[in-house]
Each structure stands twice: as C-alpha cells, then as structure tokens.
Design a protein around this motif. Structure first.
Motif, PDB file in Angstrom:
ATOM      1  N   ALA A 120      13.250  -5.252  12.068  1.00 53.11           N
ATOM      2  CA  ALA A 120      12.305  -5.287  10.943  1.00 53.11           C
ATOM      3  C   ALA A 120      12.534  -6.543  10.120  1.00 53.11           C
ATOM      4  CB  ALA A 120      12.461  -4.046  10.072  1.00 53.11           C
ATOM      5  N   GLY A 121      11.640  -6.783   9.166  1.00 53.02           N
ATOM      6  CA  GLY A 121      11.787  -7.912   8.269  1.00 53.02           C
ATOM      7  C   GLY A 121      12.958  -7.733   7.315  1.00 53.02           C
ATOM      8  N   PHE A 122      13.373  -8.831   6.713  1.00 50.40           N
ATOM      9  CA  PHE A 122      14.515  -8.797   5.810  1.00 50.40           C
ATOM     10  C   PHE A 122      14.296  -7.784   4.690  1.00 50.40           C
ATOM     11  CE2 PHE A 122      16.773 -10.524   2.027  1.00 50.40           C
ATOM     12  CZ  PHE A 122      18.059 -10.345   2.503  1.00 50.40           C
ATOM     13  N   GLY A 123      15.266  -6.903   4.518  1.00 53.48           N
ATOM     14  CA  GLY A 123      15.204  -5.901   3.463  1.00 53.48           C
ATOM     15  C   GLY A 123      14.471  -4.637   3.829  1.00 53.48           C
ATOM     16  N   ALA A 124      13.848  -4.595   5.012  1.00 54.53           N
ATOM     17  CA  ALA A 124      13.067  -3.416   5.413  1.00 54.53           C
ATOM     18  C   ALA A 124      13.915  -2.422   6.196  1.00 54.53           C
ATOM     19  CB  ALA A 124      11.849  -3.845   6.224  1.00 54.53           C
ATOM     20  N   ASP A 125      15.181  -2.282   5.815  1.00 52.90           N
ATOM     21  CA  ASP A 125      16.111  -1.404   6.528  1.00 52.90           C
ATOM     22  C   ASP A 125      15.671   0.051   6.493  1.00 52.90           C
ATOM     23  OD1 ASP A 125      17.438  -3.818   5.318  1.00 52.90           O
ATOM     24  OD2 ASP A 125      19.083  -3.157   6.594  1.00 52.90           O
ATOM     25  N   ALA A 126      15.257   0.520   5.319  1.00 52.31           N
ATOM     26  CA  ALA A 126      14.855   1.929   5.198  1.00 52.31           C
ATOM     27  C   ALA A 126      13.626   2.217   6.042  1.00 52.31           C
ATOM     28  CB  ALA A 126      14.593   2.274   3.731  1.00 52.31           C
ATOM     29  N   ALA A 127      12.671   1.287   6.036  1.00 54.82           N
ATOM     30  CA  ALA A 127      11.474   1.461   6.856  1.00 54.82           C
ATOM     31  C   ALA A 127      11.831   1.461   8.330  1.00 54.82           C
ATOM     32  CB  ALA A 127      10.476   0.340   6.555  1.00 54.82           C
ATOM     33  N   LEU A 128      12.771   0.610   8.729  1.00 59.57           N
ATOM     34  CA  LEU A 128      13.204   0.555  10.124  1.00 59.57           C
ATOM     35  C   LEU A 128      13.844   1.870  10.547  1.00 59.57           C
ATOM     36  CD1 LEU A 128      13.807  -1.021  12.754  1.00 59.57           C
ATOM     37  CD2 LEU A 128      15.933  -1.791  11.674  1.00 59.57           C
ATOM     38  N   LEU A 129      14.762   2.385   9.742  1.00 62.74           N
ATOM     39  CA  LEU A 129      15.439   3.633  10.098  1.00 62.74           C
ATOM     40  C   LEU A 129      14.461   4.808  10.101  1.00 62.74           C
ATOM     41  CD1 LEU A 129      18.831   3.210   8.219  1.00 62.74           C
ATOM     42  CD2 LEU A 129      18.457   3.154  10.691  1.00 62.74           C
ATOM     43  N   CYS A 167      20.940  -9.692  -3.776  1.00 66.10           N
ATOM     44  CA  CYS A 167      19.639 -10.262  -3.418  1.00 66.10           C
ATOM     45  C   CYS A 167      19.022  -9.556  -2.216  1.00 66.10           C
ATOM     46  CB  CYS A 167      19.788 -11.746  -3.103  1.00 66.10           C
ATOM     47  SG  CYS A 167      20.467 -12.703  -4.462  1.00 66.10           S
ATOM     48  N   ALA A 168      19.519  -8.406  -1.846  1.00 66.73           N
ATOM     49  CA  ALA A 168      18.999  -7.682  -0.690  1.00 66.73           C
ATOM     50  C   ALA A 168      17.887  -6.740  -1.151  1.00 66.73           C
ATOM     51  CB  ALA A 168      20.113  -6.885  -0.015  1.00 66.73           C
ATOM     52  N   PRO A 169      16.620  -7.072  -0.882  1.00 69.29           N
ATOM     53  CA  PRO A 169      15.521  -6.225  -1.358  1.00 69.29           C
ATOM     54  C   PRO A 169      15.392  -4.941  -0.548  1.00 69.29           C
ATOM     55  CG  PRO A 169      14.661  -7.938   0.056  1.00 69.29           C
ATOM     56  CD  PRO A 169      16.142  -8.196  -0.079  1.00 69.29           C
ATOM     57  N   ALA A 170      14.647  -4.008  -1.062  1.00 71.50           N
ATOM     58  CA  ALA A 170      14.326  -2.778  -0.343  1.00 71.50           C
ATOM     59  C   ALA A 170      12.827  -2.757  -0.121  1.00 71.50           C
ATOM     60  CB  ALA A 170      14.777  -1.552  -1.133  1.00 71.50           C
ATOM     61  N   GLN A 171      12.399  -3.189   1.046  1.00 74.52           N
ATOM     62  CA  GLN A 171      10.979  -3.302   1.339  1.00 74.52           C
ATOM     63  C   GLN A 171      10.471  -2.038   2.027  1.00 74.52           C
ATOM     64  OE1 GLN A 171      10.195  -6.827   3.564  1.00 74.52           O
ATOM     65  NE2 GLN A 171      10.935  -8.212   1.979  1.00 74.52           N
ATOM     66  N   ALA A 172       9.391  -1.505   1.534  1.00 72.79           N
ATOM     67  CA  ALA A 172       8.774  -0.313   2.123  1.00 72.79           C
ATOM     68  C   ALA A 172       7.666  -0.737   3.080  1.00 72.79           C
ATOM     69  CB  ALA A 172       8.213   0.586   1.030  1.00 72.79           C
ATOM     70  N   ARG A 173       7.298   0.151   3.978  1.00 73.59           N
ATOM     71  CA  ARG A 173       6.206  -0.102   4.910  1.00 73.59           C
ATOM     72  C   ARG A 173       4.988   0.691   4.471  1.00 73.59           C
ATOM     73  NH1 ARG A 173       3.999   1.838   9.841  1.00 73.59           N
ATOM     74  NH2 ARG A 173       5.373   3.650   9.938  1.00 73.59           N
ATOM     75  N   SER A 174       3.820   0.087   4.592  1.00 75.43           N
ATOM     76  CA  SER A 174       2.589   0.798   4.259  1.00 75.43           C
ATOM     77  C   SER A 174       2.409   1.980   5.200  1.00 75.43           C
ATOM     78  CB  SER A 174       1.385  -0.142   4.373  1.00 75.43           C
ATOM     79  OG  SER A 174       1.529  -1.240   3.506  1.00 75.43           O
ATOM     80  N   PRO A 175       1.881   3.092   4.723  1.00 72.82           N
ATOM     81  CA  PRO A 175       1.672   4.241   5.611  1.00 72.82           C
ATOM     82  C   PRO A 175       0.645   3.920   6.691  1.00 72.82           C
ATOM     83  CG  PRO A 175       0.598   4.566   3.482  1.00 72.82           C
ATOM     84  CD  PRO A 175       1.428   3.342   3.347  1.00 72.82           C
ATOM     85  N   GLY A 176       0.720   4.685   7.769  1.00 70.79           N
ATOM     86  CA  GLY A 176      -0.226   4.490   8.865  1.00 70.79           C
ATOM     87  C   GLY A 176       0.445   3.895  10.076  1.00 70.79           C
ATOM     88  N   PRO A 177      -0.335   3.604  11.113  1.00 73.83           N
ATOM     89  CA  PRO A 177       0.220   3.046  12.348  1.00 73.83           C
ATOM     90  C   PRO A 177       0.937   1.725  12.104  1.00 73.83           C
ATOM     91  CG  PRO A 177      -2.039   3.798  12.682  1.00 73.83           C
ATOM     92  CD  PRO A 177      -1.789   3.852  11.210  1.00 73.83           C
TER      93      PRO A 177
END
Length: 462
Positions: free
Chosen positions: A432-441, A240-250
């Motif tokens: 970061a928010g839950f599942g946003a590990d890749a965006a955080l790194l 149940c661990a999602p992979a959340q991406a971050r929108s590009p930009g600031p």
C-alpha cells in the motif's frame, strides 16, 4: 497443537489454561522440535516463567493489559532484549548482553507478552537464508532439508512450527515477508516510522529496515500492530508517519506478476494469478501495466547502501568487529570500501526519486499485488537458489519482488495463499501507499477470509 495469539488470548480469558501452563506447553514443543529446526539461539525459561506468573496474577484480577497478556512470543536476534544475548548472528557481537529492551520489545512487555527467547539470523541479517558461524543453519518446518528463508528465518520457523504464537522480526529487503511466504505465515512490514525504534543495533540500511511481525493470521497481525504502532519523540520518523484511510468500495489494484526478465516458479506464478483473478471476480479493479520504477535503480541503491553500511561497521572498530566478521560479511565490507561518498549520495538521490514515483503512483491506486518470492524454499545450507523455473538465478532473483518496498518506505504484507505441487507454502504480497498500513491490513483480512490457514505437515512433530 499450534495456537495463534487470538487462540491464546481466548483460552486465557476463558480460564481454559493459565499463562504458566501455556508457556510450559510451548517449552515442551521447543524441546521436541528444536533439534530439527534450530529456530532459537537463546531461551530465557526463568525470565519467561516469571513473566507468565505476573500475567496470571493480572488475569486473575481482571487486569489484563492487552490481548497479548500471557502470550508467548519470540524476538529476532537482531533486536535488543535486556539481559539476553544480542549477537546479530556474528562472532563480533557474541558477548553483547544489553541492559535495556529496544523500544518495540519494551512495548510488547508492557502489553503483557511473555518473551521466550531470541531466534536465529544470518550474520548482520543481510542474506536471504538463515545460517551463521555461531549457531549454524535453521531449517524449514515444512521440510527440514530446506530453508525457511531469511533473514527472519529463525522467527518464521518457530512460529510456523508452533513453538510460539508469533514473532517480532525485522525487514530490510523482504526479511519478514519472504520467510513468512516460505513457511505459510502472515508477514507484515509497516511503513517507515509506524513502529518506532530506539536502543538497537546500528542502522546499516538507513530507514529501509523496519521492525515487523510474523503470525498465523491478519487478526494476530492487528493485535501486534495495536501494541507496536504509535509515535515516540525519540524516533523522529515516527512523528511523521500518517494514517491514511482507503475510500469505501472496490479497490484499485496494480498487478505486477513479473519484474523484468527474472525467472519465477510456475506454481508461484499460478497462485498469484489465481488471486488476481479472484479479486477481479469479487469486484475489484485489476490493472495490468508495466513496472513503474527502474529495477536498475533498485539494484544500485541496494548494492551501495548495504555494502557501504557493512564497511562502515567493520571499519569503526577493526579489531573488535572487522576481524570477527564471517566470510560473506567481509566480502560485503570489501565491496563497500570501493564506493565513494558521491556514490552513496547518488544512491540516496535515487531513493528520493523512487519515493516520489511511488507517491505519484499510489495517488490513483490502492494496492500493488505481486508474488512474495520468485522461488520455493531451497536447500537449507545454500545461500540462494541457483536455478528458478529451469533458468539460472543469481543471489537476488528469488528476492526481486520485496526490496523496492523497503527502499520506498511502504507497508507490505505477505499472505499464505496455497501450497505448491511439491507440498510447500506459497505467499503473495500486497503493498500500500505510505501510511496506509491500517487500510492494507484491513483489506488483507478480507482477502484471507477466503483462504484456510496453512500448517506444516504433522511429520514436523515427531
């Protein structure tokens, strides 16, 4: 010479060194520096040499399993490794030698990593410094009189001193991030479920504790993440661990420089403020708002769950476990016995509320920025700093910035961003928010591109 995972992988790929020679380089450094640090509690030289020889065969055949092929790593002594002692820093488990690897260790082995040994922890990994009755105190490579923090203190000391390229640790309330902060490392705690776990010690902290990594760079953290992440049906949280991406930009960053009245070292405060200002100058939006959750709830959850967990562990086998615990753990167990089932369910209800609050807040921000630890490293034999910034401090004041991240199940990373006036490393935390590990790194990698890598003074290598 301190080598990162990326350094090791490049040298092995070019043929500048082979895995056996790289291991011997690490073992030589361990022999020189361990008397000053006490990072390791067990070395598996024979097993590591056998693993290194296997890596050399695969490297020569062009069959490397991953960038970790032939790279020396350590494992925290709260994580089970086949045929190595797993004491959890306690006399109660002094004779335990598991016959299988805990899942994250198995994944590292399958990727070709060379497991050198186990690193020191406080008993049951429930304190913010590193000392126990079995193995004594671990010291900080930046200053041997001071602590590297805890509970992944042995892991942090070994990586910072270059005894291994990186380490596997655990983080139940900041136990990776704060030691990373105190030793100049990158310390990454993933979202609950990102790194599945089976075949380990009992989960005293429910799902607050995760496996995570200590390394010299975000690049190394990403290499480890690629191996450790991914679902396993035997740990349903990982499904149940999602992979959340971050929108590009600031990015939109909520900056929380203080938590309530808790004191903070002025050098730490200045370094964190400097990062916030630098991010703003780079075009990111820095929001300065009040704390959005209750510190009283966090403290209550932590007290009830941790103490109840120790009481449960002690009482399940009083003769073998309860009577063997050290003084601090026995006190925790006594406290835990004063809580009722209703108290425990109240704590879990508060956890649910906190996780909802965090989900709502992260709906319109990308990251939270805080200091990692409120204090600089303190004397190694002392459980916590009794004074911060000239003010009296209690047992958790140094750790106030990290525990909420665990309760909320969120990913967090400590980044080494400077050195204090007294010559000690300082870290800041991004969450970061839950599942946003890749965006955080990924964002942390952008941030750290502006900072030089920190290394202990050369006096650490006598």
């Amino acid at each position: 010479m301190i080598r990162t995972i990326a350094d090791c992988a490049a040298a092995l790929r070019r043929g500048d060194i082979n895995a056996e020679a790289l291991l011997e380089e690490c073992l030589g450094r361990i022999r020189r520096l361990e008397p000053h640090l006490n990072s390791f509690v067990f070395l598996d030289e024979a097993g590591a040499r056998q693993a290194a020889r296997g890596s050399d065969v695969r490297l020569a055949a062009g069959a490397s399993r991953s960038p970790l092929e032939g790279v020396p790593l350590s494992i925290k002594d709260s994580i089970l490794v086949a045929d190595m002692p797993a004491t959890w820093g306690s006399r109660a488990f002094a004779d335990l030698v598991p016959d299988r690897d805990e899942l994250p260790v198995a994944r590292l082995r399958a990727a070709g990593a060379v497991i050198v040994g186990k690193t020191n922890v406080p008993e049951l990994t429930l304190e913010g410094y590193t000392k126990n009755d079995l193995f004594g105190v671990t010291r900080n490579p930046w200053n041997h009189a001071l602590t590297p923090g805890g509970s992944s203190g042995g892991a942090a000391a070994g990586v910072a001193a270059g005894l291994v390229a990186a380490a596997l640790g655990t983080d139940g309330g900041g136990s990776i991030r704060r030691p990373a902060c105190h030793t100049g490392l990158v310390g990454f705690k993933p979202s609950v479920g990102r790194y599945p776990r089976i075949d380990g010690f009992p989960a005293l902290l429910t799902d607050f504790e995760t496996v995570g990594t200590l390394s010299h760079s975000i690049e190394d953290a990403l290499i480890l993440d690629a191996v450790l992440a991914g679902p396993d049906a035997r740990d349903r949280r990982s499904l149940c661990a999602p992979a959340q991406a971050r929108s590009p930009g600031p990015a939109r960053i909520l900056y929380l420089p203080r938590f309530g009245p808790s004191p903070i070292d002025p050098d730490v405060a200045e370094a964190t403020e400097r990062m916030a200002n630098g991010l703003a100058e780079s075009g990111h939006t820095i929001l300065r708002e009040p704390l959005f959750f209750s510190l009283e709830d966090v403290a209550r959850i932590w007290q009830v769950v941790t103490r109840s967990g120790v009481a449960w562990l002690a009482d399940r086998d009083e003769a073998r476990i309860g009577r063997q615990l050290g003084a601090a753990a026995r006190t925790m167990a006594e406290d835990g016995r004063t809580f009722s089932g209703a108290d425990y369910f109240d704590a879990l209800d508060r956890v649910t509320s906190l996780r909802r609050l965090c989900a709502e807040r992260f709906a319109d921000i990308d990251f939270v920025l805080t200091p990692t630890a409120a204090a600089l490293p303190w004397p190694a034999e002392q459980p916590f700093p009794t004074e911060i910034a000239g003010q009296p401090a209690g047992p958790r004041d140094h750790a106030v910035f990290t525990g909420w991240v665990n309760l909320a199940g969120l990913p967090g990373v400590s980044l080494p961003v400077g050195v204090s006036q007294s010559g000690l490393p300082i870290g800041v935390q991004l969450v970061a928010g839950f599942g946003a590990d890749a965006a955080l790194l990924a964002f942390a990698g952008e941030v750290m591109a502006r900072y030089p890598r920190l290394s202990p003074p050369m006096s650490v290598d006598p």
